[in-house]
Write a protein that holds these residues in place. Structure first.
Motif, short mmCIF file in Angstrom:
data_model
loop_
_atom_site.label_atom_id
_atom_site.label_comp_id
_atom_site.label_asym_id
_atom_site.label_seq_id
_atom_site.Cartn_x
_atom_site.Cartn_y
_atom_site.Cartn_z
N ALA A 13 -4.10 4.68 2.01
CA ALA A 13 -4.95 5.16 0.88
C ALA A 13 -5.49 6.52 1.13
CB ALA A 13 -5.72 3.96 0.36
N ASN A 36 -4.10 0.02 5.74
CA ASN A 36 -3.93 0.25 4.20
C ASN A 36 -5.26 1.40 3.85
OD1 ASN A 36 -2.08 -1.62 3.88
ND2 ASN A 36 -3.12 -3.10 2.87
N ALA A 54 0.94 -1.23 0.03
CA ALA A 54 -0.06 0.00 -0.02
C ALA A 54 0.80 1.26 -0.12
CB ALA A 54 -0.95 -0.02 1.23
N LEU A 111 -6.26 5.95 -5.76
CA LEU A 111 -6.21 4.67 -4.57
C LEU A 111 -7.48 4.70 -3.76
CD1 LEU A 111 -4.02 2.24 -4.13
CD2 LEU A 111 -3.22 3.80 -2.55
N VAL A 114 -7.65 0.73 -3.61
CA VAL A 114 -7.28 -0.05 -2.36
C VAL A 114 -8.19 -1.17 -2.16
CG1 VAL A 114 -8.42 1.27 -0.44
CG2 VAL A 114 -6.39 0.25 -0.01
N ASN A 120 -6.46 -4.91 -1.07
CA ASN A 120 -6.64 -5.47 0.10
C ASN A 120 -7.26 -6.84 -0.28
OD1 ASN A 120 -5.76 -3.39 1.86
ND2 ASN A 120 -8.04 -2.66 2.12
#
Length: 202
Positions: free
Chosen positions: A72, A68, A18, A79, A155, A159
């Motif tokens: 982001a 994350n 990330a 993102l 993201v 993830n």
């Protein structure tokens, strides 16, 4: 400077990826495992005594997927999108944590992580059966669009892809899910992903 506590051969891999995608400066503060999957030393900043943990100035976070989302959000779009798509990112991230990860780990521990003598074939099969149901959901979603949210990588993709990285790398049968396989191939060969993978696999 982000400080990511952990090692790349752990869930900290997700946070390293990330940070790479976000283009934010980061430092990995190495903390690995002793035998039995226990930390080699305590991690006081995480009340669960687990890795990863993140320090971002005065902010301390644990839980890799939450870390994350924070990374982001610092980077912003694309993102972390805005509006309804931000809610969809949350949806898919929570789905990853509640519907997917436990089955990935059940399969993984009994397929390649534990020493061969400690693996239980029936547990690996049960994990795969449950994970296949979730992959079927994902296959249908990816038939409608190339990424989880809209037409670009977010993201949410990171993830979920990082949770599915272990199966993807270790021989999970993705033949029944060609769109999932193609999506994972795309996500996990992005330049930022390759930089993070080099730390993990090198």
């Amino acid at each position: 400077m982000l400080k990511i506590h952990g090692i790349a051969r752990s869930r900290a891999f997700r946070c390293i990826w990330a940070a790479e995608e976000a283009g934010l400066p980061y430092e990995v503060v190495p903390l690995g495992f002793a035998p039995g999957f226990k930390l080699e030393r305590p991690l006081a900043i995480n009340p669960n005594n687990k890795i990863p943990a993140l320090e971002d100035g005065d902010l301390v976070l644990f839980e890799s997927l939450a870390i994350n989302l924070h990374i982001a959000a610092k980077a912003g779009a694309p993102l972390m999108p805005t509006g309804d798509d931000a809610s969809r990112v949350m949806q898919w991230t929570l789905w990853t944590g509640t519907e997917v990860e436990a089955h990935v780990m059940r399969w993984g521990y009994n397929a390649y992580i534990k020493p061969e003598a400690e693996r239980i074939a029936s547990e690996a099969a049960a994990g795969k059966e449950a994970l296949d149901l979730r992959l079927a959901v994902l296959e249908r979603e990816l038939a409608q669009r190339p990424y989880l949210v809209g037409n670009g990588f977010t993201v949410a993709d990171l993830n979920l892809a990082c949770v599915l990285y272990g199966p993807w790398l270790n021989g999970y049968d993705l033949a029944p899910f060609p769109k999932v396989k193609a999506w994972l191939d795309t996500c996990l060969t992005r330049p930022a992903a390759l930089r993070a993978r080099k730390l993990r696999e090198g």
